[in-house]
Write a protein that holds these residues in place. Structure first.
Motif, PDB file in Angstrom:
ATOM      1  N   PRO A  11      47.106  44.083  43.003  1.00 29.23           N
ATOM      2  CA  PRO A  11      47.689  42.819  42.558  1.00 29.23           C
ATOM      3  C   PRO A  11      47.170  41.637  43.358  1.00 29.23           C
ATOM      4  CG  PRO A  11      49.386  44.477  42.918  1.00 29.23           C
ATOM      5  CD  PRO A  11      48.108  45.067  43.395  1.00 29.23           C
ATOM      6  N   SER A  12      47.131  40.492  42.706  1.00 23.20           N
ATOM      7  CA  SER A  12      46.809  39.262  43.409  1.00 23.20           C
ATOM      8  C   SER A  12      47.806  39.093  44.554  1.00 23.20           C
ATOM      9  CB  SER A  12      46.929  38.103  42.419  1.00 23.20           C
ATOM     10  OG  SER A  12      46.732  36.885  43.078  1.00 23.20           O
ATOM     11  N   GLY A  13      47.316  38.908  45.763  1.00 20.16           N
ATOM     12  CA  GLY A  13      48.193  38.736  46.918  1.00 20.16           C
ATOM     13  C   GLY A  13      48.422  40.021  47.705  1.00 20.16           C
ATOM     14  N   SER A  14      47.883  41.146  47.224  1.00 16.08           N
ATOM     15  CA  SER A  14      48.089  42.409  47.950  1.00 16.08           C
ATOM     16  C   SER A  14      47.265  42.450  49.234  1.00 16.08           C
ATOM     17  CB  SER A  14      47.772  43.612  47.058  1.00 16.08           C
ATOM     18  OG  SER A  14      46.459  43.526  46.557  1.00 16.08           O
ATOM     19  N   GLY A  15      46.266  41.560  49.334  1.00 13.77           N
ATOM     20  CA  GLY A  15      45.525  41.463  50.595  1.00 13.77           C
ATOM     21  C   GLY A  15      44.069  41.908  50.530  1.00 13.77           C
ATOM     22  N   LYS A  16      43.477  41.959  49.338  1.00 15.32           N
ATOM     23  CA  LYS A  16      42.106  42.459  49.199  1.00 15.32           C
ATOM     24  C   LYS A  16      41.107  41.624  50.009  1.00 15.32           C
ATOM     25  CE  LYS A  16      42.325  41.973  44.725  1.00 15.32           C
ATOM     26  NZ  LYS A  16      43.726  41.443  44.648  1.00 15.32           N
ATOM     27  N   ASP A  17      41.160  40.305  49.834  1.00 10.98           N
ATOM     28  CA  ASP A  17      40.220  39.443  50.565  1.00 10.98           C
ATOM     29  C   ASP A  17      40.423  39.542  52.077  1.00 10.98           C
ATOM     30  OD1 ASP A  17      38.567  38.302  48.617  1.00 10.98           O
ATOM     31  OD2 ASP A  17      40.105  36.843  48.061  1.00 10.98           O
ATOM     32  N   SER A  18      41.690  39.541  52.484  1.00  8.58           N
ATOM     33  CA  SER A  18      41.993  39.633  53.925  1.00  8.58           C
ATOM     34  C   SER A  18      41.440  40.932  54.495  1.00  8.58           C
ATOM     35  CB  SER A  18      43.509  39.609  54.166  1.00  8.58           C
ATOM     36  OG  SER A  18      44.086  38.493  53.560  1.00  8.58           O
ATOM     37  N   ARG A  37      32.089  37.295  46.410  1.00 14.19           N
ATOM     38  CA  ARG A  37      32.274  36.969  44.991  1.00 14.19           C
ATOM     39  C   ARG A  37      31.866  35.538  44.674  1.00 14.19           C
ATOM     40  NH1 ARG A  37      38.268  38.421  43.238  1.00 14.19           N
ATOM     41  NH2 ARG A  37      38.762  37.179  45.085  1.00 14.19           N
ATOM     42  N   ASN A  97      35.646  43.255  46.008  1.00 15.13           N
ATOM     43  CA  ASN A  97      36.981  42.883  45.546  1.00 15.13           C
ATOM     44  C   ASN A  97      36.901  42.881  44.025  1.00 15.13           C
ATOM     45  OD1 ASN A  97      39.294  41.533  44.707  1.00 15.13           O
ATOM     46  ND2 ASN A  97      39.215  40.023  46.349  1.00 15.13           N
ATOM     47  N   ARG A 132      50.881  31.910  50.929  1.00  9.31           N
ATOM     48  CA  ARG A 132      49.455  31.553  50.871  1.00  9.31           C
ATOM     49  C   ARG A 132      49.286  30.144  50.305  1.00  9.31           C
ATOM     50  NH1 ARG A 132      45.368  35.242  47.401  1.00  9.31           N
ATOM     51  NH2 ARG A 132      46.593  34.380  45.679  1.00  9.31           N
ATOM     52  N   ARG A 143      50.705  35.580  37.616  1.00  2.10           N
ATOM     53  CA  ARG A 143      50.005  36.669  38.302  1.00  2.10           C
ATOM     54  C   ARG A 143      50.936  37.875  38.492  1.00  2.10           C
ATOM     55  NH1 ARG A 143      45.218  35.147  41.788  1.00  2.10           N
ATOM     56  NH2 ARG A 143      44.277  33.467  40.603  1.00  2.10           N
ATOM     57  N   SER A 170      51.004  46.131  58.867  1.00  2.00           N
ATOM     58  CA  SER A 170      50.035  45.231  59.502  1.00  2.00           C
ATOM     59  C   SER A 170      48.639  45.419  58.902  1.00  2.00           C
ATOM     60  CB  SER A 170      49.989  45.467  61.012  1.00  2.00           C
ATOM     61  OG  SER A 170      49.186  46.592  61.281  1.00  2.00           O
TER      62      SER A 170
END
Ligand SMILES: Nc1ncnc2c1ncn2[C@@H]1O[C@H](COP(=O)(O)OP(=O)(O)OP(=O)(O)O)[C@@H](O)[C@H]1O
Ligand SMILES: O=P(O)(O)OC[C@H]1O[C@H](OP(=O)(O)O)[C@H](O)[C@@H]1O
Length: 194
Positions: A11-18, A37, A97, A132, A143, A170
């Motif tokens: 999901p958007s916000g699950s932390g993929k980019d981080s 990307r 991602n 965010r 989303r 974490s």
């Protein structure tokens, strides 16, 4: 292709980019690169690690074959540069991602991909999206609503090999688990005599 595509979704916000940012250096030490990307999102949008371009420029690049994969979601176009195919051909693993919606097409193009589904508790997800502050409250609701559509399809038939990774705790712990997961799913080389 010799390398393996590691297709991170969630999901958007699950932390993929981080997560991808956090593992980039250590992953490189393990022969695994992280793709950047290309998105038709304004460069001013906060928290953006991707390349931001206009819709016209995206269409131009897509038409000239600049993307190994591309999709449209959340009102935006997303592209993964074709350079990832060179990395895979050279034997590197590549972390991207990805999009849940594009997963079936990604599987067709990269039959040996490792799909990793990142998730967080619903309440934590909503909190992180608001904290965010990149999207409006309305966009955040859209989303969150999009997630419901994936709940069943992601658990269906051809996705029984999906690796699950929880990011409710974490980020450093999730990083360690992702790196372990990549190692555990590394295909064993055939013996010389095979
Ligand atoms: N383990 C964590 N603990 C606390 N906060 C986190 C954690 N992982 C990510 N975050 C925060 O959650 C927010 C969403 O993370 P991020 O932008 O990486 O998600 P994403 O899955 O890439 O979302 P999108 O698909 O919308 O780009 C960010 O503000 C990030 O700092
Ligand atoms: O909902 P699905 O199909 O999984 O993903 C659609 C796209 O939206 C998200 O990007 P962002 O939140 O705009 O950065 C994902 O990372 C993906 O690229």
């Amino acid at each position: 292709m010799k390398g393996r595509l590691i297709y991170l979704i969630g999901p958007s916000g699950s932390g993929k980019d981080s997560l991808l940012d956090a593992v980039r250096e250590t992953a490189a030490e393990h022969g695994c690169r992280v793709a950047r990307r290309v998105i038709t999102r304004s460069a001013e949008a906060r928290g953006e690690a991707a390349e931001s371009i206009s819709a016209d420029e995206f269409a131009r690049r897509e038409a000239q074959g600049d993307f190994a994969m591309s999709w449209y979601a959340n009102g935006l176009s997303y592209g993964i540069p074709r350079q990832v195919d060179d990395w895979l051909a050279a034997g590197d693993d590549v972390l991207v991602n990805g999009s849940r919606g594009y997963l079936p097409e990604a599987r067709r193009r990269y039959p040996h991909l490792l799909a990793v589904l990142l998730s967080v508790d619903d309440a934590v997800l909503r909190h992180r999206l608001h904290a965010r502050g990149r999207e409006s409250a309305e966009e955040i609701e859209a989303r969150l609503a999009r997630n419901a559509g994936f709940a069943d399809t992601l658990l269906a038939g051809e996705n029984d090999d999906l690796c699950h990774l929880d990011n409710s705790g974490s980020l450093s712990e999730t990083c360690q688990r992702l790196l372990r997961l990549i190692e555990e799913h590394r295909p064993h080389p055939l013996p010389d005599s095979a």
